[in-house]
Design a protein around this motif. Structure first.
Motif, PDB file in Angstrom:
ATOM      1  N   PHE A  39       0.825  -1.207   0.000  1.00 47.64           N
ATOM      2  CA  PHE A  39       0.000   0.000   0.000  1.00 47.64           C
ATOM      3  C   PHE A  39       0.861   1.261   0.000  1.00 47.64           C
ATOM      4  O   PHE A  39       0.560   2.240  -0.693  1.00 47.64           O
ATOM      5  CB  PHE A  39      -0.926   0.013   1.218  1.00 47.64           C
ATOM      6  N   GLY A  43       0.595   3.653  -3.308  1.00 52.66           N
ATOM      7  CA  GLY A  43       0.104   5.020  -3.305  1.00 52.66           C
ATOM      8  C   GLY A  43       1.092   6.021  -3.855  1.00 52.66           C
ATOM      9  O   GLY A  43       0.703   7.111  -4.312  1.00 52.66           O
ATOM     10  N   VAL A  47      -1.187   6.303 -11.246  1.00 51.27           N
ATOM     11  CA  VAL A  47      -2.320   5.385 -11.318  1.00 51.27           C
ATOM     12  C   VAL A  47      -2.022   4.191 -12.206  1.00 51.27           C
ATOM     13  O   VAL A  47      -2.368   3.045 -11.876  1.00 51.27           O
ATOM     14  CB  VAL A  47      -3.577   6.134 -11.819  1.00 51.27           C
ATOM     15  N   THR A  50      -0.196   1.252 -10.331  1.00 54.43           N
ATOM     16  CA  THR A  50      -0.604   0.901  -8.971  1.00 54.43           C
ATOM     17  C   THR A  50      -0.641  -0.601  -8.731  1.00 54.43           C
ATOM     18  O   THR A  50      -0.070  -1.120  -7.763  1.00 54.43           O
ATOM     19  CB  THR A  50      -1.983   1.496  -8.665  1.00 54.43           C
ATOM     20  N   PRO A 209       2.883  11.040  -6.420  1.00 56.91           N
ATOM     21  CA  PRO A 209       2.047   9.962  -5.875  1.00 56.91           C
ATOM     22  C   PRO A 209       0.587  10.165  -6.266  1.00 56.91           C
ATOM     23  O   PRO A 209       0.084  11.286  -6.219  1.00 56.91           O
ATOM     24  CB  PRO A 209       2.245  10.098  -4.366  1.00 56.91           C
ATOM     25  N   HIS A 210      -0.097   9.086  -6.607  1.00 60.68           N
ATOM     26  CA  HIS A 210      -1.494   9.241  -7.030  1.00 60.68           C
ATOM     27  C   HIS A 210      -2.459   9.178  -5.851  1.00 60.68           C
ATOM     28  O   HIS A 210      -3.600   9.613  -5.950  1.00 60.68           O
ATOM     29  CB  HIS A 210      -1.860   8.146  -8.043  1.00 60.68           C
ATOM     30  N   SER A 211      -2.018   8.627  -4.685  1.00 60.82           N
ATOM     31  CA  SER A 211      -2.924   8.505  -3.542  1.00 60.82           C
ATOM     32  C   SER A 211      -2.145   8.618  -2.241  1.00 60.82           C
ATOM     33  O   SER A 211      -1.639   7.624  -1.706  1.00 60.82           O
ATOM     34  CB  SER A 211      -3.661   7.162  -3.581  1.00 60.82           C
ATOM     35  N   LEU A 212      -2.062   9.824  -1.715  1.00 61.97           N
ATOM     36  CA  LEU A 212      -1.366  10.012  -0.441  1.00 61.97           C
ATOM     37  C   LEU A 212      -2.100   9.351   0.735  1.00 61.97           C
ATOM     38  O   LEU A 212      -1.437   8.875   1.665  1.00 61.97           O
ATOM     39  CB  LEU A 212      -1.144  11.506  -0.186  1.00 61.97           C
ATOM     40  N   PRO A 213      -3.428   9.280   0.732  1.00 61.75           N
ATOM     41  CA  PRO A 213      -4.079   8.491   1.797  1.00 61.75           C
ATOM     42  C   PRO A 213      -3.631   7.030   1.807  1.00 61.75           C
ATOM     43  O   PRO A 213      -3.452   6.434   2.873  1.00 61.75           O
ATOM     44  CB  PRO A 213      -5.575   8.615   1.456  1.00 61.75           C
ATOM     45  N   LEU A 214      -3.424   6.438   0.624  1.00 62.69           N
ATOM     46  CA  LEU A 214      -2.938   5.063   0.556  1.00 62.69           C
ATOM     47  C   LEU A 214      -1.518   4.969   1.114  1.00 62.69           C
ATOM     48  O   LEU A 214      -1.174   3.996   1.796  1.00 62.69           O
ATOM     49  CB  LEU A 214      -2.965   4.580  -0.894  1.00 62.69           C
ATOM     50  N   VAL A 215      -0.706   5.979   0.833  1.00 62.99           N
ATOM     51  CA  VAL A 215       0.649   6.027   1.383  1.00 62.99           C
ATOM     52  C   VAL A 215       0.605   6.055   2.906  1.00 62.99           C
ATOM     53  O   VAL A 215       1.337   5.327   3.589  1.00 62.99           O
ATOM     54  CB  VAL A 215       1.416   7.245   0.840  1.00 62.99           C
ATOM     55  N   TYR A 419      -8.347   1.422 -10.809  1.00 69.02           N
ATOM     56  CA  TYR A 419      -9.596   2.147 -10.537  1.00 69.02           C
ATOM     57  C   TYR A 419     -10.469   2.148 -11.783  1.00 69.02           C
ATOM     58  O   TYR A 419      -9.975   2.288 -12.905  1.00 69.02           O
ATOM     59  CB  TYR A 419      -9.301   3.588 -10.119  1.00 69.02           C
TER      60      TYR A 419
END
Length: 448
Positions: A39, A43, A47, A50, A209-215, A419
């Motif tokens: 994960f 992130g 995208v 991923t 990064p495409h998803s900092l929450p995932l990071v 996604y």
């Protein structure tokens, strides 16, 4: 780690249900770190990469597990041969181990020790994958893992933790993997990227990064699992050493995160979530070899130093021109070197062993031993990994084509996308010219 720790008990150890249960929980925590790493890395990429990034970690769970059972445990922890590797026929296939047979000098079964060490073997090659994002064939990566753990990880684990291993006998302190895991993986990453080269568009195109929450989710899972990684490496919970390591893991990680953020604010003017996550991981890396030999105050210092130096190191790839996609070299190699060397300064002589660092009256002896361990593992892993990557590249090819890299490695290697923006459900990526016109538009939108 286990083999580097000797029991002080006068009586013959007997199986402890408490320690056995504790170590099984720690093993599960370390296993969780590999999905957490997936994960964390997933992130950080674009995208279109991923799923590939997730799979590069998950495949290690499959390949390394089987190799460990077949022969890896025997090479790493079998009877020593020339101080370079081990071998015990009873460990081949884990077929000659008694149900309640104890790991020598401890109160846990051999099976429990083997599965705990397995989780270390799994995550180490997965760490390398972050440096290779966007551009490596999945089949080539699977082959590299197979060869690398056999040629590099299993022998190095014996050097550092196996009874008779030359670094173990020298007195190098590595509580839970600064050399065998982090320097090993970081040096390997550098060796491979020097062979396969840069991503298309490196230093030209934005690769945010495409998803900092995932990071952040991945970093949180790593932080959580790391308590098993570190505290469990004492192989029991009887004398307080594991508890000190638990505390040191927490405080060093906190100090590193704060130091990284302070550097970011002074250098770039902002406190970033990516910086917080990366700083935390840098602290976890640095305290891994050193947390069993220092005090909590020493752990704060080690974490702060690692956070600062790793934050500075991640920018070197732009100056020196090597494409370490997700900063494996800057965080794991540099953090592992920092944490391992600082044992020679901050070891108190009152926790894991009686070895003292320079700041506690021990002189330079332990620092010298740590330096030998650091640079021996670094050099071996760097050279061996580069050779393995070169062999694979010249035979089956290590990289996808430039067109496939630009269009997206998820589609090419996995026939899926991470996604679905169409709202129609499903995740299979179109592969033919007859695909609906909406699919290319989706991919264009995603890359942008």
């Amino acid at each position: 780690m286990a083999a580097a720790i000797t029991t002080l008990a006068a009586d013959t150890p007997t199986l402890s249900a408490a320690n056995t249960g504790f170590m099984l929980i720690c093993s599960a925590l370390v296993m969780l770190m590999t999905p957490g790493l997936a994960f964390f890395y997933g992130g950080m990429v674009r995208v279109k990469s991923t799923l590939n990034m997730l799979m590069m970690s998950f495949i290690s769970l499959g390949i390394v597990t089987i190799l460990w059972v077949l022969f890896g445990f025997s090479i790493a922890f079998g009877t020593d041969s020339a101080s370079l590797f081990g071998w015990s026929s009873d460990y081949v296939g884990l077929s000659g181990i008694g149900l309640t047979e104890l790991w020598d000098g401890y109160t846990i079964p051999v099976y429990v020790f083997a599965v705990f060490q397995l989780m270390f073997a799994v995550i180490t090659p997965a760490l390398i994958s972050g440096a290779l994002a966007d551009r490596v064939k999945f089949s080539a990566w699977a082959l590299f893992i197979t060869l690398w753990v056999t040629v590099v990880y299993f022998p190095v684990a014996h050097w550092v933790w196996g009874a008779g291993g030359w670094l173990f006998e020298l007195g190098v302190i590595d509580f839970a993997g600064g050399t065998a895991v982090h320097i090993n993986a970081g040096a390997a990453a550098l060796g491979v990227i020097l062979v396969i080269g840069k991503r298309v568009g490196f230093k030209k195109d934005p690769m945010r990064p495409h998803s900092l929450p995932l990071v952040m989710l991945g970093a949180g899972l790593l932080w959580f699992g790391w308590f098993g990684f570190n505290a469990g490496s004492w192989l029991g919970n009887d004398d307080g050493v594991g508890a000190v390591m638990f505390v040191n893991t927490q405080v060093a990680t906190a100090a590193a995160m704060l130091a990284w953020l302070a550097y970011e604010k002074l250098r770039h003017g902002s406190f970033t979530t990516l910086g917080a996550a990366s700083g935390a991981v840098a602290g976890l890396v640095a305290i891994t070899p050193s947390g069993g030999s220092c005090s909590p105050l020493g752990a704060i210092a080690i974490g702060a130093i690692a956070g600062l130096l790793c934050a500075m190191a991640v920018g070197l790839k732009y100056k020196l021109g090597y494409d370490d996609s997700l900063d494996v070299v800057g965080v794991h190699l540099v953090g592992g070197v920092v944490g391992s060397l600082l044992v020679g300064l901050f070891a108190t002589g009152g926790v894991q062993s009686d070895a003292k660092g320079l700041f506690y009256g021990g002189g330079l002896e332990q620092l010298g031993k740590q330096a030998i361990g650091v640079f021996a593992v670094l050099a071996y892993s760097l050279i061996a990994s580069a050779i393995l990557a070169l062999i694979i590249d010249k035979t089956m090819g290590m990289r996808v084509t430039e067109d496939d890299e630009v269009s997206g490695i998820d589609q090419v290697e996995h026939a899926e996308t991470a996604y679905d923006f169409s709202g129609a459900g499903g995740g299979i990526a179109p592969r033919t010219a007859a695909a609906p016109a909406a699919a290319p538009a989706q991919n264009t939108k995603v890359d942008a």
